[in-house]
Design a protein around this motif. Sequence first.
Motif, PDB file in Angstrom:
ATOM      1  N   GLY A  42       0.779  -1.221   0.000  1.00 18.53           N
ATOM      2  CA  GLY A  42       0.000   0.000   0.000  1.00 18.53           C
ATOM      3  C   GLY A  42       0.814   1.276   0.000  1.00 18.53           C
ATOM      4  O   GLY A  42       0.252   2.365  -0.098  1.00 18.53           O
ATOM      5  N   GLU A  43       2.141   1.152   0.078  1.00 17.16           N
ATOM      6  CA  GLU A  43       3.007   2.336   0.108  1.00 17.16           C
ATOM      7  C   GLU A  43       4.062   2.299  -0.995  1.00 17.16           C
ATOM      8  O   GLU A  43       5.116   2.929  -0.889  1.00 17.16           O
ATOM      9  N   GLU A  44       3.765   1.632  -2.107  1.00 17.96           N
ATOM     10  CA  GLU A  44       4.769   1.359  -3.145  1.00 17.96           C
ATOM     11  C   GLU A  44       4.918   2.521  -4.122  1.00 17.96           C
ATOM     12  O   GLU A  44       4.955   2.325  -5.346  1.00 17.96           O
ATOM     13  N   VAL A  45       5.033   3.734  -3.616  1.00 18.84           N
ATOM     14  CA  VAL A  45       5.052   4.927  -4.465  1.00 18.84           C
ATOM     15  C   VAL A  45       6.308   4.953  -5.335  1.00 18.84           C
ATOM     16  O   VAL A  45       6.231   5.085  -6.564  1.00 18.84           O
ATOM     17  N   ARG A  46       7.459   4.833  -4.709  1.00 21.00           N
ATOM     18  CA  ARG A  46       8.707   4.907  -5.460  1.00 21.00           C
ATOM     19  C   ARG A  46       8.878   3.709  -6.387  1.00 21.00           C
ATOM     20  O   ARG A  46       9.302   3.851  -7.546  1.00 21.00           O
ATOM     21  N   THR A  47       8.575   2.523  -5.880  1.00 21.85           N
ATOM     22  CA  THR A  47       8.716   1.312  -6.686  1.00 21.85           C
ATOM     23  C   THR A  47       7.856   1.387  -7.939  1.00 21.85           C
ATOM     24  O   THR A  47       8.308   1.068  -9.046  1.00 21.85           O
ATOM     25  N   ALA A  48       6.608   1.812  -7.762  1.00 16.50           N
ATOM     26  CA  ALA A  48       5.701   1.930  -8.905  1.00 16.50           C
ATOM     27  C   ALA A  48       6.218   2.949  -9.910  1.00 16.50           C
ATOM     28  O   ALA A  48       6.166   2.729 -11.133  1.00 16.50           O
ATOM     29  N   ALA A  49       6.734   4.068  -9.423  1.00 16.71           N
ATOM     30  CA  ALA A  49       7.249   5.098 -10.322  1.00 16.71           C
ATOM     31  C   ALA A  49       8.455   4.606 -11.101  1.00 16.71           C
ATOM     32  O   ALA A  49       8.593   4.881 -12.307  1.00 16.71           O
ATOM     33  N   ARG A  50       9.341   3.862 -10.430  1.00 14.92           N
ATOM     34  CA  ARG A  50      10.521   3.325 -11.120  1.00 14.92           C
ATOM     35  C   ARG A  50      10.108   2.365 -12.227  1.00 14.92           C
ATOM     36  O   ARG A  50      10.651   2.425 -13.343  1.00 14.92           O
ATOM     37  N   LEU A  51       9.157   1.486 -11.950  1.00 15.51           N
ATOM     38  CA  LEU A  51       8.709   0.544 -12.983  1.00 15.51           C
ATOM     39  C   LEU A  51       7.994   1.280 -14.107  1.00 15.51           C
ATOM     40  O   LEU A  51       8.232   1.004 -15.293  1.00 15.51           O
ATOM     41  N   ALA A  52       7.118   2.199 -13.764  1.00 15.18           N
ATOM     42  CA  ALA A  52       6.364   2.929 -14.782  1.00 15.18           C
ATOM     43  C   ALA A  52       7.294   3.692 -15.713  1.00 15.18           C
ATOM     44  O   ALA A  52       7.132   3.663 -16.946  1.00 15.18           O
ATOM     45  N   ASP A  53       8.275   4.381 -15.167  1.00 14.76           N
ATOM     46  CA  ASP A  53       9.219   5.128 -16.001  1.00 14.76           C
ATOM     47  C   ASP A  53      10.021   4.203 -16.911  1.00 14.76           C
ATOM     48  O   ASP A  53      10.259   4.523 -18.087  1.00 14.76           O
ATOM     49  N   ALA A  54      10.427   3.053 -16.366  1.00 18.82           N
ATOM     50  CA  ALA A  54      11.228   2.123 -17.158  1.00 18.82           C
ATOM     51  C   ALA A  54      10.407   1.510 -18.302  1.00 18.82           C
ATOM     52  O   ALA A  54      10.915   1.330 -19.413  1.00 18.82           O
ATOM     53  N   CYS A 112      10.599 -11.741   0.022  1.00 17.59           N
ATOM     54  CA  CYS A 112       9.862 -12.739  -0.765  1.00 17.59           C
ATOM     55  C   CYS A 112      10.193 -12.643  -2.253  1.00 17.59           C
ATOM     56  O   CYS A 112       9.517 -13.238  -3.079  1.00 17.59           O
ATOM     57  N   GLY A 113      11.215 -11.857  -2.599  1.00 19.96           N
ATOM     58  CA  GLY A 113      11.672 -11.826  -3.973  1.00 19.96           C
ATOM     59  C   GLY A 113      10.881 -10.962  -4.921  1.00 19.96           C
ATOM     60  O   GLY A 113      11.054 -11.060  -6.141  1.00 19.96           O
ATOM     61  N   HIS A 114      10.035 -10.077  -4.415  1.00 15.30           N
ATOM     62  CA  HIS A 114       9.231  -9.253  -5.314  1.00 15.30           C
ATOM     63  C   HIS A 114      10.090  -8.289  -6.130  1.00 15.30           C
ATOM     64  O   HIS A 114       9.713  -7.901  -7.231  1.00 15.30           O
ATOM     65  N   ASP A 115      11.240  -7.911  -5.585  1.00 18.00           N
ATOM     66  CA  ASP A 115      12.169  -7.086  -6.366  1.00 18.00           C
ATOM     67  C   ASP A 115      12.689  -7.859  -7.571  1.00 18.00           C
ATOM     68  O   ASP A 115      12.812  -7.311  -8.679  1.00 18.00           O
ATOM     69  N   GLY A 143       2.358  -4.235 -12.796  1.00 18.59           N
ATOM     70  CA  GLY A 143       3.024  -4.160 -11.501  1.00 18.59           C
ATOM     71  C   GLY A 143       1.963  -4.030 -10.426  1.00 18.59           C
ATOM     72  O   GLY A 143       1.307  -2.995 -10.319  1.00 18.59           O
ATOM     73  N   GLN A 144       1.781  -5.082  -9.640  1.00 17.78           N
ATOM     74  CA  GLN A 144       0.681  -5.126  -8.674  1.00 17.78           C
ATOM     75  C   GLN A 144       1.140  -4.734  -7.275  1.00 17.78           C
ATOM     76  O   GLN A 144       2.118  -5.270  -6.759  1.00 17.78           O
ATOM     77  N   PRO A 145       0.443  -3.829  -6.628  1.00 23.20           N
ATOM     78  CA  PRO A 145       0.748  -3.507  -5.231  1.00 23.20           C
ATOM     79  C   PRO A 145       0.086  -4.505  -4.275  1.00 23.20           C
ATOM     80  O   PRO A 145      -0.752  -5.318  -4.672  1.00 23.20           O
ATOM     81  N   ALA A 146       0.476  -4.444  -3.030  1.00 26.09           N
ATOM     82  CA  ALA A 146      -0.250  -5.068  -1.908  1.00 26.09           C
ATOM     83  C   ALA A 146      -0.549  -6.548  -2.105  1.00 26.09           C
ATOM     84  O   ALA A 146      -1.627  -7.008  -1.762  1.00 26.09           O
TER      85      ALA A 146
END
Length: 434
Positions: A42-54, A112-115, A143-146
């Motif tokens: 629920g707090e994956e702001v930076r992770t989501a932005a990195r994937l979206a930009d890439a 859990c290896g989500h990275d 890219g799924q959160p939560a």
Amino acid sequence: MNTAAALPPDTYGLVLRQLDAAVLRPLTVFAMDLHQNPEPSGEEVRTAARLADALAAQGYAVTRGVGGHGVVGVLTNGEGPRVYLRAELDALPVREQTGLPYAAQGPCMHACGHDLHTAALLGAATLLARTRPHWQGTVVAVGQPAEETLTGARAMLEDGLYARFGRPGAVLAQHSAPLLGGMVAHGYGQPLLAGSAELDVTLHGRGGHAGAPHLTVDPVLAAAAVVLRLQGIVSRESAPAEQTTVTVGRLQAGAHSGVVPDSASLGITVRALHPASVERLVAAVERVVRAESAASGCPRDAGITVVSRSPALLPDAEVTALAREAHRQVLGAERVVPWAPSMATEDFGLYGDAGREIHGCAGVRLGYWMVGTVGPRQWAATSGTSTAERLASLPPNHSPAFAPHLPLALPSATRALTTAALAVLHSDTWSMVS
């Protein structure tokens, strides 16, 4: 459905040759960056932005904020199957103890290896974007959160994932496991992962002085009785051949040893391979909690809330056959092994028929397999006289010592997801086309 052998000659080789140093090096940096900067559910702001930009940099039409911090990238390349590739973005509230130079320093880690999953998703998306002459159809990178709270898939589907981005013919995903790096494992005709339900329980007591316990109703004692009595659900109410678990993962009460608190709370998870078994376990937990609350003389009924559910995961047999054959061709038959049903659970099953009431689509096929993460040095240092003993002694998923060996795990996970996607995209089964 066509098998992977029906692909034009050397299609896999032509595509995978793009996974050279120019792609793999920045992909590895991307994976290490995600690992070093984990974000909880629920707090994956930076992770989501990195994937979206890439993804946008590779030519995908990217939509952000789907079902929370979900990311969807769409690459259309003519008529053909629509295949979704899904990875999870969130980390766990576990403090890392891996000793890696890029280890996370805060209270969360990618235990859990989500990275790894997200980096492999980007790797597959990159290879497919660079080799469009070799396939036709539509690739949807998700890219799924939560996922760790089992709420992210439902949130994305309720936000119109399929209505907005097209009904998938197949949805593919993979998950890290303590197997040797370079290996993959597929299920065989039965659930790969268990279904589950998570419950929040509150026992209400009457607080007071530790020196006058007879004037109180101690919710800690009631909670302890609940924990012990719950063990009988598996050992005495489930058949020996039935795979079930009941786990109390959280017990909280009080703030001072001299005070009997007013309440105690428990977080309980039940798991089983069949929906009826999950429902039976939930009912048994509720019965035990209410009975122990009454036996302890609690002044109020216990509060019991089911906070999340996930269905058992049974991948589609034909998609599994396609992916397994593709993996044998690319990784080698000796590196493709069977996977027995596991009591681990996740919400990926909702993308298929188990989530039909949410997304309204029937016949969505799921493909899912496990990818190895263990490096040669870790394997050599592992104790045990047999392979099974050595595997059992490795740090499991959710351990503070869990760490995929990126030099092996990332290329093989990228190859596995890419080749499975190609196998589906080259299928001539038009029921798989949106």
